[in-house]
Design a protein around this motif. Structure first.
Motif, PDB file in Angstrom:
ATOM      1  N   ASN A   1       0.859  -1.187   0.000  1.00 24.36           N
ATOM      2  CA  ASN A   1       0.000   0.000   0.000  1.00 24.36           C
ATOM      3  C   ASN A   1       0.892   1.233   0.000  1.00 24.36           C
ATOM      4  OD1 ASN A   1      -2.521  -1.303   0.193  1.00 24.36           O
ATOM      5  ND2 ASN A   1      -2.180  -1.653   2.363  1.00 24.36           N
ATOM      6  N   ILE A   2       0.481   2.236  -0.775  1.00 25.38           N
ATOM      7  CA  ILE A   2       1.210   3.503  -0.779  1.00 25.38           C
ATOM      8  C   ILE A   2       0.295   4.552  -0.157  1.00 25.38           C
ATOM      9  CG2 ILE A   2       2.252   5.293  -2.198  1.00 25.38           C
ATOM     10  CD1 ILE A   2       3.012   3.121  -4.190  1.00 25.38           C
ATOM     11  N   VAL A   3       0.812   5.202   0.886  1.00 28.96           N
ATOM     12  CA  VAL A   3       0.063   6.242   1.593  1.00 28.96           C
ATOM     13  C   VAL A   3       0.869   7.531   1.488  1.00 28.96           C
ATOM     14  CG1 VAL A   3      -0.871   6.908   3.835  1.00 28.96           C
ATOM     15  CG2 VAL A   3      -0.836   4.512   3.191  1.00 28.96           C
ATOM     16  N   PHE A   4       0.188   8.640   1.224  1.00 29.36           N
ATOM     17  CA  PHE A   4       0.862   9.935   1.159  1.00 29.36           C
ATOM     18  C   PHE A   4       0.786  10.591   2.529  1.00 29.36           C
ATOM     19  CE2 PHE A   4       0.089   8.984  -3.233  1.00 29.36           C
ATOM     20  CZ  PHE A   4       1.236   9.434  -3.843  1.00 29.36           C
TER      21      PHE A   4
ATOM     22  N   THR B   1      11.208  29.518   5.307  1.00 33.55           N
ATOM     23  CA  THR B   1       9.780  29.253   5.457  1.00 33.55           C
ATOM     24  C   THR B   1       9.581  27.758   5.690  1.00 33.55           C
ATOM     25  OG1 THR B   1       9.467  28.932   3.089  1.00 33.55           O
ATOM     26  CG2 THR B   1       9.081  31.136   3.938  1.00 33.55           C
ATOM     27  N   ALA B   2       8.539  27.462   6.436  1.00 37.96           N
ATOM     28  CA  ALA B   2       8.185  26.054   6.659  1.00 37.96           C
ATOM     29  C   ALA B   2       7.212  25.656   5.561  1.00 37.96           C
ATOM     30  CB  ALA B   2       7.552  25.872   8.023  1.00 37.96           C
ATOM     31  N   SER B   3       7.501  24.549   4.912  1.00 42.69           N
ATOM     32  CA  SER B   3       6.596  24.083   3.867  1.00 42.69           C
ATOM     33  C   SER B   3       6.209  22.636   4.173  1.00 42.69           C
ATOM     34  CB  SER B   3       7.247  24.186   2.492  1.00 42.69           C
ATOM     35  OG  SER B   3       8.334  23.305   2.406  1.00 42.69           O
ATOM     36  N   ILE B   4       5.008  22.312   3.814  1.00 44.86           N
ATOM     37  CA  ILE B   4       4.502  20.951   4.036  1.00 44.86           C
ATOM     38  C   ILE B   4       4.296  20.323   2.663  1.00 44.86           C
ATOM     39  CG2 ILE B   4       2.576  19.584   4.884  1.00 44.86           C
ATOM     40  CD1 ILE B   4       2.222  21.639   7.093  1.00 44.86           C
ATOM     41  N   SER B   5       4.904  19.184   2.500  1.00 45.19           N
ATOM     42  CA  SER B   5       4.729  18.441   1.250  1.00 45.19           C
ATOM     43  C   SER B   5       4.310  17.016   1.587  1.00 45.19           C
ATOM     44  CB  SER B   5       6.039  18.432   0.445  1.00 45.19           C
ATOM     45  OG  SER B   5       7.077  17.868   1.209  1.00 45.19           O
ATOM     46  N   THR B   6       3.619  16.403   0.665  1.00 49.48           N
ATOM     47  CA  THR B   6       3.203  15.013   0.882  1.00 49.48           C
ATOM     48  C   THR B   6       4.253  14.099   0.286  1.00 49.48           C
ATOM     49  OG1 THR B   6       1.868  15.092  -1.116  1.00 49.48           O
ATOM     50  CG2 THR B   6       0.734  15.508   0.956  1.00 49.48           C
ATOM     51  N   VAL B   7       4.651  13.128   1.087  1.00 47.48           N
ATOM     52  CA  VAL B   7       5.695  12.195   0.689  1.00 47.48           C
ATOM     53  C   VAL B   7       5.074  10.804   0.612  1.00 47.48           C
ATOM     54  CG1 VAL B   7       7.910  11.207   1.372  1.00 47.48           C
ATOM     55  CG2 VAL B   7       7.433  13.604   1.827  1.00 47.48           C
ATOM     56  N   PRO B   8       5.321  10.078  -0.475  1.00 46.62           N
ATOM     57  CA  PRO B   8       4.769   8.721  -0.538  1.00 46.62           C
ATOM     58  C   PRO B   8       5.517   7.795   0.419  1.00 46.62           C
ATOM     59  CG  PRO B   8       6.079   9.168  -2.488  1.00 46.62           C
ATOM     60  CD  PRO B   8       6.025  10.432  -1.702  1.00 46.62           C
ATOM     61  N   GLU B   9       4.744   6.970   1.111  1.00 44.47           N
ATOM     62  CA  GLU B   9       5.318   6.003   2.043  1.00 44.47           C
ATOM     63  C   GLU B   9       4.699   4.648   1.717  1.00 44.47           C
ATOM     64  OE1 GLU B   9       4.682   5.741   6.601  1.00 44.47           O
ATOM     65  OE2 GLU B   9       6.161   7.328   6.227  1.00 44.47           O
ATOM     66  N   GLU B  10       5.559   3.678   1.427  1.00 43.20           N
ATOM     67  CA  GLU B  10       5.080   2.361   1.021  1.00 43.20           C
ATOM     68  C   GLU B  10       5.237   1.375   2.165  1.00 43.20           C
ATOM     69  OE1 GLU B  10       5.493  -0.507  -2.844  1.00 43.20           O
ATOM     70  OE2 GLU B  10       7.296   0.508  -2.166  1.00 43.20           O
ATOM     71  N   SER B  11       4.194   0.596   2.404  1.00 42.80           N
ATOM     72  CA  SER B  11       4.283  -0.469   3.397  1.00 42.80           C
ATOM     73  C   SER B  11       3.854  -1.765   2.718  1.00 42.80           C
ATOM     74  CB  SER B  11       3.395  -0.165   4.604  1.00 42.80           C
ATOM     75  OG  SER B  11       2.038  -0.121   4.217  1.00 42.80           O
ATOM     76  N   CYS B  12       4.629  -2.826   2.974  1.00 43.35           N
ATOM     77  CA  CYS B  12       4.376  -4.107   2.313  1.00 43.35           C
ATOM     78  C   CYS B  12       4.273  -5.213   3.352  1.00 43.35           C
ATOM     79  CB  CYS B  12       5.494  -4.444   1.326  1.00 43.35           C
ATOM     80  SG  CYS B  12       5.560  -3.338  -0.084  1.00 43.35           S
TER      81      CYS B  12
END
Length: 189
Positions: A44-47, A131-142
């Motif tokens: 599963n890939i969760v952002f 500046t603080a920035s928020i980005s979505t990073v893909p995280e994979e769990s198997c």
């Protein structure tokens, strides 16, 4: 005349049929279930939001009034709509390098001054801004999920099967007999 008796061995030959049971090995198919384990990978890939500090180089060229040492006259004053150029450079990480991403925009500005004054771009001014920035990073769990696959297979199973077998066996039967004769004189036993 005397009777003489003589012992005589008499044999007869014949074939007799002798039968017996013998066991032979036979095979019959037997259905069995054969199972095999294998593993299936399910991912599963969760952002996930991730905060990071980003340094932005902020530069702009202000519009300045140049009157060439002429004193402005209040009646002679005019106002003009002008634009200042403002640029921001962000350094983004691409692989193992940082790449500059520069974005410029024109900002509207109203400047007032004497008719004898000119409005021109001044020296570029730059400063760094964090500046603080928020980005979505893909995280994979198997996960590895065990699976069992079964199928029916046929295997040969041995068994003993009785069979009736017959053979002709030679046989000899001998008997003693007495032969009577009138010749000679021989003592009897």
């Amino acid at each position: 005349m005397e009777l003489y008796r003589e012992k005589l061995l008499e044999c007869t030959h014949s074939l007799i049929n002798v039968c017996h049971y013998s066991y032979i090995t036979s095979f019959k198919p037997n259905r069995e279930e054969e199972c095999e384990d294998h593993y299936e990978k399910i991912c599963n890939i969760v952002f996930v939001p991730q905060a990071s500090d980003e340094i932005i180089e902020h530069c702009y060229k202000p519009m300045v009034k140049n009157c060439n040492n002429v004193e402005p006259d209040a009646e002679d004053e005019i106002c003009k709509d002008m634009h200042e150029t403002e640029c921001s450079t962000r350094y983004e990480k691409k692989g193992d390098k940082f790449v500059a991403n520069t974005e410029c925009k024109k900002i509207p500005l109203t400047l007032c001054g004497s008719r004898s004054c000119r409005f021109e771009e001044g020296e570029e001014e730059c400063h760094n801004k964090t500046t603080a920035s928020i980005s979505t990073v893909p995280e994979e769990s198997c996960d590895l999920v065990p699976q069992k696959t079964c199928k029916g297979v046929y295997k040969l199973v041995p068994f003993l099967q009785p069979t009736h077998q017959c053979k002709d066996v030679p046989r000899e039967i001998c008997t003693f007999g007495i032969l009577s004769s009138k010749l000679g004189t021989a003592p009897l036993d």
